[in-house]
Scaffold this active site. Structure first.
Site, PDB file in Angstrom:
ATOM      1  N   GLU A  13       0.820  -1.203   0.000  1.00  0.00           N
ATOM      2  CA  GLU A  13       0.000   0.000   0.000  1.00  0.00           C
ATOM      3  C   GLU A  13       0.853   1.251   0.000  1.00  0.00           C
ATOM      4  O   GLU A  13       1.897   1.291   0.635  1.00  0.00           O
ATOM      5  CB  GLU A  13      -0.800   0.087   1.295  1.00  0.00           C
ATOM      6  CG  GLU A  13      -1.647  -1.083   1.607  1.00  0.00           C
ATOM      7  CD  GLU A  13      -2.364  -0.869   2.950  1.00  0.00           C
ATOM      8  OE1 GLU A  13      -3.041  -1.792   3.372  1.00  0.00           O
ATOM      9  OE2 GLU A  13      -2.229   0.211   3.553  1.00  0.00           O
ATOM     10  N   CYS A  48       2.982   8.492   1.335  1.00  0.00           N
ATOM     11  CA  CYS A  48       3.279   7.667   2.500  1.00  0.00           C
ATOM     12  C   CYS A  48       3.661   6.282   1.983  1.00  0.00           C
ATOM     13  O   CYS A  48       2.847   5.630   1.332  1.00  0.00           O
ATOM     14  CB  CYS A  48       2.050   7.593   3.401  1.00  0.00           C
ATOM     15  SG  CYS A  48       2.252   6.487   4.803  1.00  0.00           S
ATOM     16  N   CYS A 107       4.189  -6.563   9.021  1.00  0.00           N
ATOM     17  CA  CYS A 107       5.136  -5.948   9.950  1.00  0.00           C
ATOM     18  C   CYS A 107       5.400  -6.919  11.090  1.00  0.00           C
ATOM     19  O   CYS A 107       4.497  -7.636  11.527  1.00  0.00           O
ATOM     20  CB  CYS A 107       4.574  -4.637  10.495  1.00  0.00           C
ATOM     21  SG  CYS A 107       5.742  -3.754  11.582  1.00  0.00           S
ATOM     22  N   CYS A 132       2.684  -4.097  17.197  1.00  0.00           N
ATOM     23  CA  CYS A 132       1.993  -3.073  18.000  1.00  0.00           C
ATOM     24  C   CYS A 132       0.512  -3.454  18.056  1.00  0.00           C
ATOM     25  O   CYS A 132      -0.098  -3.731  17.018  1.00  0.00           O
ATOM     26  CB  CYS A 132       2.188  -1.687  17.381  1.00  0.00           C
ATOM     27  SG  CYS A 132       3.938  -1.230  17.266  1.00  0.00           S
ATOM     28  N   CYS A 182      -2.343  -1.847  15.703  1.00  0.00           N
ATOM     29  CA  CYS A 182      -2.035  -1.571  14.297  1.00  0.00           C
ATOM     30  C   CYS A 182      -2.457  -2.726  13.382  1.00  0.00           C
ATOM     31  O   CYS A 182      -2.243  -3.894  13.717  1.00  0.00           O
ATOM     32  CB  CYS A 182      -0.538  -1.302  14.159  1.00  0.00           C
ATOM     33  SG  CYS A 182       0.004  -1.031  12.461  1.00  0.00           S
ATOM     34  N   GLU A 193       8.211  -2.029   9.447  1.00  0.00           N
ATOM     35  CA  GLU A 193       9.136  -1.263  10.278  1.00  0.00           C
ATOM     36  C   GLU A 193      10.274  -0.763   9.379  1.00  0.00           C
ATOM     37  O   GLU A 193      11.105  -1.535   8.907  1.00  0.00           O
ATOM     38  CB  GLU A 193       9.656  -2.129  11.435  1.00  0.00           C
ATOM     39  CG  GLU A 193      10.815  -1.531  12.213  1.00  0.00           C
ATOM     40  CD  GLU A 193      10.665  -0.043  12.571  1.00  0.00           C
ATOM     41  OE1 GLU A 193       9.554   0.418  12.872  1.00  0.00           O
ATOM     42  OE2 GLU A 193      11.686   0.662  12.524  1.00  0.00           O
ATOM     43  N   SER A 239       7.988   6.390  17.058  1.00  0.00           N
ATOM     44  CA  SER A 239       6.656   6.031  17.553  1.00  0.00           C
ATOM     45  C   SER A 239       6.736   5.691  19.025  1.00  0.00           C
ATOM     46  O   SER A 239       7.069   4.571  19.391  1.00  0.00           O
ATOM     47  CB  SER A 239       6.121   4.831  16.757  1.00  0.00           C
ATOM     48  OG  SER A 239       5.882   5.218  15.433  1.00  0.00           O
ATOM     49  N   LEU A 240       6.414   6.650  19.859  1.00  0.00           N
ATOM     50  CA  LEU A 240       6.559   6.462  21.306  1.00  0.00           C
ATOM     51  C   LEU A 240       5.313   5.788  21.897  1.00  0.00           C
ATOM     52  O   LEU A 240       5.392   4.744  22.499  1.00  0.00           O
ATOM     53  CB  LEU A 240       6.793   7.837  21.945  1.00  0.00           C
ATOM     54  CG  LEU A 240       7.450   7.868  23.306  1.00  0.00           C
ATOM     55  CD1 LEU A 240       8.844   7.272  23.253  1.00  0.00           C
ATOM     56  CD2 LEU A 240       7.515   9.307  23.817  1.00  0.00           C
ATOM     57  N   CYS A 276      -2.376   2.578   7.817  1.00  0.00           N
ATOM     58  CA  CYS A 276      -1.463   1.496   7.421  1.00  0.00           C
ATOM     59  C   CYS A 276      -2.062   0.106   7.564  1.00  0.00           C
ATOM     60  O   CYS A 276      -2.566  -0.242   8.609  1.00  0.00           O
ATOM     61  CB  CYS A 276      -0.193   1.530   8.254  1.00  0.00           C
ATOM     62  SG  CYS A 276      -0.097   2.859   9.417  1.00  0.00           S
TER      63      CYS A 276
HETATM   64  N1  SAH Z   1       6.925   0.944  11.849  1.00  0.00           N
HETATM   65  C1  SAH Z   1       6.955   2.380  11.767  1.00  0.00           C
HETATM   66  C2  SAH Z   1       5.986   2.912  10.738  1.00  0.00           C
HETATM   67  C3  SAH Z   1       4.573   2.584  11.129  1.00  0.00           C
HETATM   68  S1  SAH Z   1       3.222   3.524  10.598  1.00  0.00           S
HETATM   69  C4  SAH Z   1       6.631   2.965  13.113  1.00  0.00           C
HETATM   70  O1  SAH Z   1       6.319   2.211  14.037  1.00  0.00           O
HETATM   71  O2  SAH Z   1       6.730   4.175  13.276  1.00  0.00           O
HETATM   72  C5  SAH Z   1       3.353   5.130  11.194  1.00  0.00           C
HETATM   73  C6  SAH Z   1       2.596   5.460  12.477  1.00  0.00           C
HETATM   74  O3  SAH Z   1       1.204   5.133  12.439  1.00  0.00           O
HETATM   75  C7  SAH Z   1       3.178   4.737  13.670  1.00  0.00           C
HETATM   76  O4  SAH Z   1       3.353   5.660  14.691  1.00  0.00           O
HETATM   77  C8  SAH Z   1       2.087   3.743  13.993  1.00  0.00           C
HETATM   78  O5  SAH Z   1       2.136   3.323  15.315  1.00  0.00           O
HETATM   79  C9  SAH Z   1       0.848   4.537  13.660  1.00  0.00           C
HETATM   80  N2  SAH Z   1      -0.386   3.734  13.520  1.00  0.00           N
HETATM   81  C10 SAH Z   1      -0.514   2.427  13.229  1.00  0.00           C
HETATM   82  N3  SAH Z   1      -1.801   2.063  13.184  1.00  0.00           N
HETATM   83  C11 SAH Z   1      -2.529   3.164  13.462  1.00  0.00           C
HETATM   84  C12 SAH Z   1      -3.928   3.422  13.560  1.00  0.00           C
HETATM   85  N4  SAH Z   1      -4.832   2.479  13.367  1.00  0.00           N
HETATM   86  N5  SAH Z   1      -4.321   4.688  13.852  1.00  0.00           N
HETATM   87  C13 SAH Z   1      -3.405   5.673  14.031  1.00  0.00           C
HETATM   88  N6  SAH Z   1      -2.071   5.487  13.929  1.00  0.00           N
HETATM   89  C14 SAH Z   1      -1.632   4.246  13.663  1.00  0.00           C
END
Ligand code: SAH
Length: 370
Positions: free
Chosen positions: A104, A117, A124, A128, A131, A174, A229-230, A348
């Site tokens: 995507e 994006c 992944c 998390c 996600c 990631e 991503s904290l 995502c």
């Molecule tokens: N692996 C990378 C890129 C992930 S996507 C990372 O962890 O940063 C980018 C951001 O979108 C991340 O902060 C991820 O946690 C967040 N994200 C994932 N699913 C989401 C959702 N359903 N709603 C909002 N943010 C989301």
């Protein structure tokens, strides 16, 4: 190259994507088929800036060169399988790789900005809990060509005169788990000679926070913006939401991010997905403020995009506002990310999941442009 994806490509399609050749390689090929070196520049100009649909469109190249190009090369590494258009100027693309897997990417228009994006992996491996991308684990990392292609395919859809201005590496996967391929792809995106000529400062790489990889990236002498991503201000909560934190730890992530700032001079953004009732409480805001106070940092709050089947909810706008004010009150810069493309499953991993489920493609499909 030894990357798995590229081996699969070679097995199933003897033609190579043009991206796969460096300028030197392409010069050697052009010479071998009896043409002058300056043709390489023309080919790159066409491929990366003039949006041809096929090599036949490259009308200022000799006919035999166009035919030879077509016999051995492809313009893209993927096929556009689906395009969803939302009413807010967001396009969601599903690209089919040569091995049949789907990836995507999202193209967003905002003022004069055109942001893509991009994804770095199929699925992944970080897990998390909120996600959609990681629900079935990681299938494989994308090749550099597949990452670059997301930008090229997106640019292809823009009207003449518009081009991609920004990239956020925030799609599936990631990013830093596929750092080598990502760097090859981004270097070409940013190359004025054999790429799109974008400024490195307009590229943001988002990571779950892999300390060694963050330091490696810091040492690469690039100007990319880093987003970490904290999602939680304490070890306990982060362990719950971001399971890889159990092995890494919040402190190690913050130290690596501090190093990134020290080495590159670029301020780090901390992403914080807001999950109603889970990490958006007053005590979370206070802990987040205390954690980041004194750091040259910026917090980007992301109201959760609900994922079917997962037990999390988006907080109310008032809760988002109160949280923002509390964090800001502690002296930390904070902004709220605007949600885009909800009607087309733009978060995502959501589109691919729906597309590959029994329900089939979403109804906003406008067909499968070739
Ligand atoms: N692996 C990378 C890129 C992930 S996507 C990372 O962890 O940063 C980018 C951001 O979108 C991340 O902060 C991820 O946690 C967040 N994200 C994932 N699913 C989401 C959702 N359903 N709603 C909002 N943010 C989301």
């Amino acid at each position: 190259m030894t990357r798995g994806g590229e081996r699969i490509e070679a097995e199933t399609n003897p033609k190579r994507p043009l991206f796969g050749a460096t300028a030197d390689e392409l010069r050697a090929w052009v010479a071998a088929v009896g043409h002058k070196p300056y043709r390489v520049k023309q080919i790159h100009q066409w491929a990366f800036h003039r949006r041809p649909k096929s090599f036949a469109d490259m009308t200022d190249l000799p006919l035999d060169l166009r035919e030879k190009l077509d016999a051995e090369w492809t313009l893209f590494a993927t096929d556009l399988a689906y395009r969803g258009v939302a009413d807010d100027g967001t396009d969601k693309l599903l690209l089919r790789c040569r091995d049949g897997r789907n990836i995507e990417c999202v193209l967003m228009a905002d003022g004069t900005r055109r942001t893509v994006c991009v994804s770095t992996q199929v699925g992944c491996g970080m897990g998390c809990v909120f996600c959609a991308s990681g629900l079935k684990g990681v299938e494989r990392s994308l090749t550099a060509a597949e990452i670059f292609d997301q930008v090229l395919q997106s640019q292809q859809l823009l009207p003449p005169g518009e081009s991609v201005t920004h990239i956020v590496v925030m799609g599936m996967g990631e990013s830093l788990a596929n750092l080598d391929n990502l760097l090859v792809a981004l270097d070409r995106v940013c190359s004025p000679h054999d790429g799109l000529g974008m400024s490195q400062r307009r590229v943001t790489i988002s990571t779950v926070g892999l300390p060694e990889k963050i330091r490696k990236l810091a040492g690469e002498d690039r100007q990319y913006h880093l987003a970490v991503s904290l999602h939680a201000p304490t070890e306990e909560l982060r362990d719950e939401l971001v399971p890889v934190n159990e092995k890494i730890g919040l402190t190690a992530v913050l130290e690596a991010a501090d190093d990134y700032f020290r080495i590159t001079g670029r301020q780090v953004t901390y992403e914080y997905v807001m999950l109603g009732g889970v990490n958006d409480r007053p005590q979370d805001a206070a802990a987040l403020g205390r954690l980041l106070r004194g750091r040259k940092a910026h917090v980007n709050l992301i109201p959760y995009n609900a994922v079917a089947g997962l037990p999390f909810v988006r907080p109310e706008p008032d809760d988002v506002r109160r949280f923002t004010e509390r964090v800001r009150g502690l002296g930390v810069a904070v902004t709220v990310r605007r949600t885009r493309g909800r009607s087309i499953d733009a978060a995502c991993g959501q589109l691919r999941r729906r597309y590959e489920s029994a329900a089939g493609p979403p109804t906003v499909a406008i067909g499968a442009p070739s």
